[in-house]
Every structure is written in C-alpha cells, then in structure tokens.
Design a protein around this motif. Structure first.
Motif, PDB file in Angstrom:
ATOM      1  N   GLY A  14       1.044   0.411 -13.263  1.00 51.09           N
ATOM      2  CA  GLY A  14       1.304  -1.015 -13.397  1.00 51.09           C
ATOM      3  C   GLY A  14       0.746  -1.775 -12.213  1.00 51.09           C
ATOM      4  N   PRO A  15       1.042  -3.068 -12.140  1.00 56.66           N
ATOM      5  CA  PRO A  15       0.465  -3.920 -11.083  1.00 56.66           C
ATOM      6  C   PRO A  15       0.959  -3.569  -9.675  1.00 56.66           C
ATOM      7  CG  PRO A  15       2.128  -5.110 -12.352  1.00 56.66           C
ATOM      8  CD  PRO A  15       1.880  -3.827 -13.073  1.00 56.66           C
ATOM      9  N   HIS A  16       2.104  -2.934  -9.565  1.00 57.00           N
ATOM     10  CA  HIS A  16       2.642  -2.606  -8.241  1.00 57.00           C
ATOM     11  C   HIS A  16       2.432  -1.133  -7.905  1.00 57.00           C
ATOM     12  CE1 HIS A  16       4.424  -6.552  -8.325  1.00 57.00           C
ATOM     13  NE2 HIS A  16       5.115  -6.256  -9.420  1.00 57.00           N
ATOM     14  N   TRP A  17       1.362  -0.571  -8.379  1.00 57.71           N
ATOM     15  CA  TRP A  17       1.114   0.857  -8.223  1.00 57.71           C
ATOM     16  C   TRP A  17       1.023   1.268  -6.754  1.00 57.71           C
ATOM     17  CZ3 TRP A  17      -3.435   3.230  -6.334  1.00 57.71           C
ATOM     18  CH2 TRP A  17      -3.440   4.618  -6.445  1.00 57.71           C
ATOM     19  N   LYS A  18       0.281   0.488  -5.960  1.00 63.77           N
ATOM     20  CA  LYS A  18       0.133   0.826  -4.540  1.00 63.77           C
ATOM     21  C   LYS A  18       1.470   0.786  -3.813  1.00 63.77           C
ATOM     22  CE  LYS A  18      -4.645  -0.303  -3.389  1.00 63.77           C
ATOM     23  NZ  LYS A  18      -5.507  -1.068  -2.463  1.00 63.77           N
ATOM     24  N   ALA A  19       2.276  -0.221  -4.115  1.00 69.60           N
ATOM     25  CA  ALA A  19       3.586  -0.329  -3.478  1.00 69.60           C
ATOM     26  C   ALA A  19       4.479   0.843  -3.866  1.00 69.60           C
ATOM     27  CB  ALA A  19       4.243  -1.651  -3.861  1.00 69.60           C
ATOM     28  N   GLN A  20       4.356   1.296  -5.127  1.00 72.43           N
ATOM     29  CA  GLN A  20       5.128   2.460  -5.563  1.00 72.43           C
ATOM     30  C   GLN A  20       4.763   3.697  -4.758  1.00 72.43           C
ATOM     31  OE1 GLN A  20       5.407   3.336  -9.779  1.00 72.43           O
ATOM     32  NE2 GLN A  20       4.800   1.233 -10.256  1.00 72.43           N
ATOM     33  N   VAL A  21       3.469   3.938  -4.636  1.00 71.30           N
ATOM     34  CA  VAL A  21       3.006   5.129  -3.912  1.00 71.30           C
ATOM     35  C   VAL A  21       3.406   5.044  -2.438  1.00 71.30           C
ATOM     36  CG1 VAL A  21       0.985   6.456  -3.209  1.00 71.30           C
ATOM     37  CG2 VAL A  21       1.094   5.495  -5.514  1.00 71.30           C
ATOM     38  N   ALA A  22       3.213   3.873  -1.827  1.00 71.28           N
ATOM     39  CA  ALA A  22       3.572   3.712  -0.411  1.00 71.28           C
ATOM     40  C   ALA A  22       5.065   3.895  -0.193  1.00 71.28           C
ATOM     41  CB  ALA A  22       3.135   2.325   0.072  1.00 71.28           C
ATOM     42  N   SER A  23       5.890   3.382  -1.113  1.00 72.21           N
ATOM     43  CA  SER A  23       7.341   3.516  -0.986  1.00 72.21           C
ATOM     44  C   SER A  23       7.772   4.967  -1.131  1.00 72.21           C
ATOM     45  CB  SER A  23       8.047   2.646  -2.042  1.00 72.21           C
ATOM     46  OG  SER A  23       7.736   1.288  -1.856  1.00 72.21           O
ATOM     47  N   MET A  24       7.213   5.648  -2.141  1.00 76.14           N
ATOM     48  CA  MET A  24       7.563   7.058  -2.331  1.00 76.14           C
ATOM     49  C   MET A  24       7.122   7.894  -1.133  1.00 76.14           C
ATOM     50  SD  MET A  24       9.333   7.436  -4.979  1.00 76.14           S
ATOM     51  CE  MET A  24       9.361   9.201  -4.759  1.00 76.14           C
ATOM     52  N   TRP A  25       5.985   7.519  -0.537  1.00 75.55           N
ATOM     53  CA  TRP A  25       5.490   8.291   0.607  1.00 75.55           C
ATOM     54  C   TRP A  25       6.420   8.131   1.811  1.00 75.55           C
ATOM     55  CZ3 TRP A  25       2.576  12.237   0.492  1.00 75.55           C
ATOM     56  CH2 TRP A  25       1.973  12.733   1.649  1.00 75.55           C
ATOM     57  N   SER A  26       7.006   6.944   1.975  1.00 79.41           N
ATOM     58  CA  SER A  26       7.962   6.749   3.077  1.00 79.41           C
ATOM     59  C   SER A  26       9.246   7.560   2.831  1.00 79.41           C
ATOM     60  CB  SER A  26       8.304   5.264   3.231  1.00 79.41           C
ATOM     61  OG  SER A  26       9.077   4.784   2.146  1.00 79.41           O
ATOM     62  N   LEU A  27       9.660   7.671   1.578  1.00 79.77           N
ATOM     63  CA  LEU A  27      10.859   8.462   1.256  1.00 79.77           C
ATOM     64  C   LEU A  27      10.605   9.947   1.454  1.00 79.77           C
ATOM     65  CD1 LEU A  27      11.993   6.564  -1.974  1.00 79.77           C
ATOM     66  CD2 LEU A  27      13.114   6.508   0.257  1.00 79.77           C
ATOM     67  N   LEU A  28       9.386  10.394   1.158  1.00 81.10           N
ATOM     68  CA  LEU A  28       9.058  11.815   1.296  1.00 81.10           C
ATOM     69  C   LEU A  28       8.989  12.253   2.757  1.00 81.10           C
ATOM     70  CD1 LEU A  28       6.361  12.202  -1.492  1.00 81.10           C
ATOM     71  CD2 LEU A  28       8.658  13.177  -1.475  1.00 81.10           C
ATOM     72  N   GLN A  29       8.970  11.315   3.672  1.00 80.40           N
ATOM     73  CA  GLN A  29       8.993  11.664   5.102  1.00 80.40           C
ATOM     74  C   GLN A  29      10.426  11.775   5.633  1.00 80.40           C
ATOM     75  OE1 GLN A  29       6.047   9.255   7.432  1.00 80.40           O
ATOM     76  NE2 GLN A  29       5.304   8.657   5.406  1.00 80.40           N
ATOM     77  N   GLN A  30      11.405  11.734   4.729  1.00 82.01           N
ATOM     78  CA  GLN A  30      12.810  11.840   5.108  1.00 82.01           C
ATOM     79  C   GLN A  30      13.406  13.101   4.479  1.00 82.01           C
ATOM     80  OE1 GLN A  30      14.957   7.961   5.081  1.00 82.01           O
ATOM     81  NE2 GLN A  30      13.098   7.145   4.133  1.00 82.01           N
ATOM     82  N   GLU A  31      13.694  14.087   5.341  1.00 78.67           N
ATOM     83  CA  GLU A  31      14.154  15.382   4.861  1.00 78.67           C
ATOM     84  C   GLU A  31      15.374  15.267   3.962  1.00 78.67           C
ATOM     85  OE1 GLU A  31      13.588  14.530   7.961  1.00 78.67           O
ATOM     86  OE2 GLU A  31      12.584  16.110   9.117  1.00 78.67           O
ATOM     87  N   GLU A  32      16.313  14.417   4.363  1.00 75.10           N
ATOM     88  CA  GLU A  32      17.561  14.303   3.610  1.00 75.10           C
ATOM     89  C   GLU A  32      17.304  13.791   2.191  1.00 75.10           C
ATOM     90  OE1 GLU A  32      21.774  13.313   5.351  1.00 75.10           O
ATOM     91  OE2 GLU A  32      20.793  11.444   4.780  1.00 75.10           O
ATOM     92  N   TYR A  33      16.415  12.835   2.055  1.00 72.38           N
ATOM     93  CA  TYR A  33      16.085  12.318   0.729  1.00 72.38           C
ATOM     94  C   TYR A  33      15.502  13.426  -0.143  1.00 72.38           C
ATOM     95  CZ  TYR A  33      13.663   9.892  -3.019  1.00 72.38           C
ATOM     96  OH  TYR A  33      13.224   9.512  -4.253  1.00 72.38           O
ATOM     97  N   ILE A  34      14.634  14.246   0.428  1.00 72.46           N
ATOM     98  CA  ILE A  34      14.028  15.337  -0.350  1.00 72.46           C
ATOM     99  C   ILE A  34      15.104  16.319  -0.806  1.00 72.46           C
ATOM    100  CG2 ILE A  34      12.393  17.247  -0.297  1.00 72.46           C
ATOM    101  CD1 ILE A  34      10.715  15.697   1.680  1.00 72.46           C
ATOM    102  N   TYR A  35      16.008  16.686   0.109  1.00 72.24           N
ATOM    103  CA  TYR A  35      17.092  17.604  -0.251  1.00 72.24           C
ATOM    104  C   TYR A  35      17.912  17.052  -1.407  1.00 72.24           C
ATOM    105  CZ  TYR A  35      16.750  20.919   3.658  1.00 72.24           C
ATOM    106  OH  TYR A  35      16.354  21.896   4.523  1.00 72.24           O
ATOM    107  N   PHE A  36      18.399  15.831  -1.253  1.00 71.79           N
ATOM    108  CA  PHE A  36      19.260  15.248  -2.284  1.00 71.79           C
ATOM    109  C   PHE A  36      18.523  15.136  -3.620  1.00 71.79           C
ATOM    110  CE2 PHE A  36      21.798  12.871   1.198  1.00 71.79           C
ATOM    111  CZ  PHE A  36      22.595  13.983   1.392  1.00 71.79           C
ATOM    112  N   SER A  37      17.236  14.752  -3.558  1.00 72.35           N
ATOM    113  CA  SER A  37      16.463  14.581  -4.796  1.00 72.35           C
ATOM    114  C   SER A  37      16.249  15.904  -5.516  1.00 72.35           C
ATOM    115  CB  SER A  37      15.102  13.948  -4.490  1.00 72.35           C
ATOM    116  OG  SER A  37      15.255  12.651  -3.968  1.00 72.35           O
ATOM    117  N   LEU A  38      15.869  16.925  -4.760  1.00 72.40           N
ATOM    118  CA  LEU A  38      15.584  18.223  -5.369  1.00 72.40           C
ATOM    119  C   LEU A  38      16.832  18.916  -5.890  1.00 72.40           C
ATOM    120  CD1 LEU A  38      12.912  19.744  -2.932  1.00 72.40           C
ATOM    121  CD2 LEU A  38      12.533  18.859  -5.242  1.00 72.40           C
TER     122      LEU A  38
END
Length: 423
Positions: free
Chosen positions: A179-203
């Motif tokens: 969609g139109p906010h594709w870059k913002a989506q990728v950038a936001s997800m990339w910031s979350l993936l740099q947080q160990e706790e978020y990865i643990y909870f998500s997985l």
C-alpha cells in the motif's frame, strides 16, 4: 650529685616520652584511617548516584507526553506507522495514563485502549535512534522482493536471539501489507525487530501462555496486555487481591492461590526447558519480572535477560580467573582454570533460581499455619531447600533437577487435595 640526679631524672623521663609519642602516632594513624574510610564511603555514594544518573532517568508524565507527541509527529510525517497509530494520534482511543518506569533508555508507559488497560514499551525513546534500513532510501516503489525481506528478518532474529528460523515461522514478526505506506511499514517493523523482548513475545505468544500477549504497535512502540508485576517487598510477592475470587476470602484462599501459582511456575519451567527447539534460560528471576493472570497463570513480563541455548552459550563462554567471573546475573557457569575459560554450559538452571528466590519466601517456617498438615509443610520446606542448592553440570545434576521438579509437583498437588478436603 646534683648533675647525677638530673641525669637520672632525664633517663627516667625518656620512656614516658616514647609512650607519649607512640600514643600520638596511634591516634594520628586512627584518625587517618577514619578519614580514608569516610572518603571511600562518600566516593562510593557519589559513584552510585552517578551510575543511577547515567543509566536511569526520572519517569515523569511530562516527558512521557513529549515522547508520545514525538511519536505522533513522526506518524503524521509518514516516517512510521502501525495498527495503533490512528487510535493514539488521531481518534484518541488510546489514551495515556501514567509513566511506569524508564530503565537504561527503555520506556514503559501505562495507557488505556478502548477501555482496556495496556502497557506501551520501547527500548529507545526516539524512532530515529534505531538502526535505519538503508535499502529503503534506494527504492521508490515496492521493489524489494518478499523473499529478500524475510531473509533479512531471519538474519536479524539470528543476530538477536541466536536462532535460525524458517520462512513459515516468520508470520508473527512480518505482517507486511502492500500500500501507500509501505516504506513506513518496513521501517517500523525494522525498529521493532531490534528489540529482543518484542521478538520473544511475538514468536512465543502462539505457543506459550507464560508470556505477555502483544496487542499492537505504533512505530517503535509496541503494546502488551496490562498485568500487575510482583514485588519483593510484598508479603506474598504478588498482589493476590487482584486475582483471588471474592468468594474465597481469608487466609485459606491466599494459601490456595500460592500453591496454584507455584504449580504454574513449575509448568513454566518445564515448558521453557522442553517445548522449544532450544531451552530458554531466564537470567533475571525476581518477582518484579513476573505477573499473575486472573486464572493464576504465571507470566514472564520482562524477558530482556532471557536467552535461548545458543545465545546463552555465547554469553557464558568468556575468559576467567575463577568461578565468580562466570556469573551472568542469575545464570552461572564454571571456570576451567587450565584454559582460563568459562564453560559454555550453564551450571545452574531456572528451577534452582525460582526455588531460591521465589519458593523460599513462600514455603519457609515463618509461613507455617494450620491449613496444611505440619508433616506436609516440613516436606515442602525441605524439598524447596534441596531444589535451591546449586547443581552440577553433568547427567547426575540433570537427574537431580528432574527429581526436584517431580517431588515439588507431587507435594503441591497433595497440598491442594488437603485444602479441598478441609473446605
């Protein structure tokens, strides 16, 4: 004769003079020692204050409002996005309540989302503080293949957790929508993936009832369910009034709740040891890092110091001159003095630390009462003491842990039955 008498008096006065000098010297030495000790105490206090000032910030409503305002400004500029951004920044369905704590850059804020209390978390305050994905500046459209993005996610997970994931297990981490906010989506997800706790909870949220549920995100902030954390100063470690049914008032309900919670701790230990591709080690076990749901399930709410086996081995395998150099918070290893290297295998385990830091408080002589028979109370106390003793890195140590786990399960179930019969 006069001179002789004078000389004799002088000779008799010399030892007295020496004693006086010795006394003065001792007093001066003592004064210097006291002065040195006082200086040491003052300097230590200043270093502690400096350390706290460097790594901790004062948690204020004013600063928290500024942080969320900056988040919404980045959202309005198109730099970031997320499924909670509209509710936070436009519709006002996500409302700030108060600041919980700041810790070494980490921000933890309580909010209300459509009448539901939630917690907002981020490892860093500002979105731009996270490592930027350079390829986003090189493309204008959605030209990055999905397989390449999934590979990057897998590499980041391996870097953070030490785990290798296949593409079909990446679903909770990668929810890309074109969609139109594709870059913002990728950038936001990339910031979350740099947080160990978020990865643990998500997985783990689809595989474990013992971790916090993720509700959504906005940029680098993610929202999790609100649960009240335990506290070491609390009499029962956890605020049971929030989880015990009003129909079970009094001491009996508290004892029943503690036994149920202890069984849930054992379930969590067995689950983290056996139900994933690698054991999950908890290296910071304290009441403040756990909470209790209304069904008395134990939930790990802070997993910044949790590591799967591959990462745990990398952390422990350090240079050493003694066993004390091989201690990483609650995770211990042994020093091989011949090669001056810590062993990669953890010497203690999750169960031993939980018995030491949690169960000792619950099943101590000071908490004895008439609700459970004295022989059973004594057996529980002894089993907890044996469980809390440091183990050994060998097959015998593993068997001892399994025996302790089985024994505690049995004694707690028997305690449950005794309480039920007494009703």
């Amino acid at each position: 004769p006069v001179r002789a008498a004078s000389t004799g008096a002088t000779m008799r006065g010399i030892p007295g003079l020496k004693r006086l000098r010795l006394k003065i010297w001792r007093r001066c030495t003592l004064a210097l020692l006291l002065f040195w000790a006082a200086c040491w105490v003052v300097m230590s206090a200043l270093l502690v204050l400096l350390h706290r000032g460097v790594f901790s910030e004062r948690c204020t409503d004013e600063k928290s409002h500024r942080i969320l305002a900056r988040l919404c400004l980045d959202y309005s500029s198109g730099a970031l996005t997320g499924d909670l951004c509209e509710d936070l920044c436009v519709a006002q369905n996500l409302v700030y309540k108060h600041c919980l704590y700041y810790d070494r850059g980490k921000k933890v804020i309580q909010a209300d989302w459509r009448g539901q209390p939630i917690i907002l978390k981020s490892k860093k305050e500002i979105f731009s503080s996270y490592q930027h994905l350079s390829m986003l500046e090189e493309v204008e459209t959605e030209d990055i293949p999905e397989t390449e993005l999934l590979l990057m996610v897998a590499l980041e997970v391996k870097n953070v957790l030490g785990l290798e994931l296949s593409n079909n297990t990446m679903g909770p981490l990668w929810r890309r929508k074109k969609g139109p906010h594709w870059k913002a989506q990728v950038a936001s997800m990339w910031s979350l993936l740099q947080q160990e706790e978020y990865i643990y909870f998500s997985l783990l949220q689809d595989f474990s009832k013992h971790v916090l549920r993720i509700i959504g995100s906005c940029g680098h902030f993610y929202a999790v369910e609100y649960l009240t954390a335990g506290h070491a100063r609390h009499k029962t470690l956890f605020p049971l009034e929030n989880v015990v049914s009003p129909t079970f008032a009094g001491r009996r309900s508290r004892v029943r709740a503690i036994i149920d919670i202890a069984l849930s701790f054992l379930d969590m230990v067995r689950h983290f040891d056996n139900d994933f591709s690698h054991p999950l080690h908890l290296c910071d076990i304290k009441p403040e890092n756990f909470a209790i749901r209304h069904d008395l399930t134990v939930v790990a709410i802070d997993v910044d110091m949790a590591f799967f086996e591959p990462k745990m081995r990398d952390i422990l395998e350090q240079n050493c001159t003694g066993d004390e150099d091989c201690n990483f918070f609650d995770c211990f290893s042994k020093c091989n003095l011949r090669i001056r290297k810590c062993g990669a295998q953890r010497a203690n385990n999750n169960l031993q630390v939980i018995c030491d830091k949690i169960f000792r408080r619950w099943f101590s002589p000071s908490l004895r009462g008439p609700l459970v028979s004295l022989p059973l109370q004594l057996q529980l106390q002894k089993a907890v003491q044996e469980c809390a003793e440091p183990g050994h890195v060998d097959a015998a140590g593993h068997q001892r842990t399994l025996k302790s786990l089985s024994k505690l399960y049995h004694l707690l179930h028997v305690s449950q039955q005794e309480l039920q019969r007494a009703e």
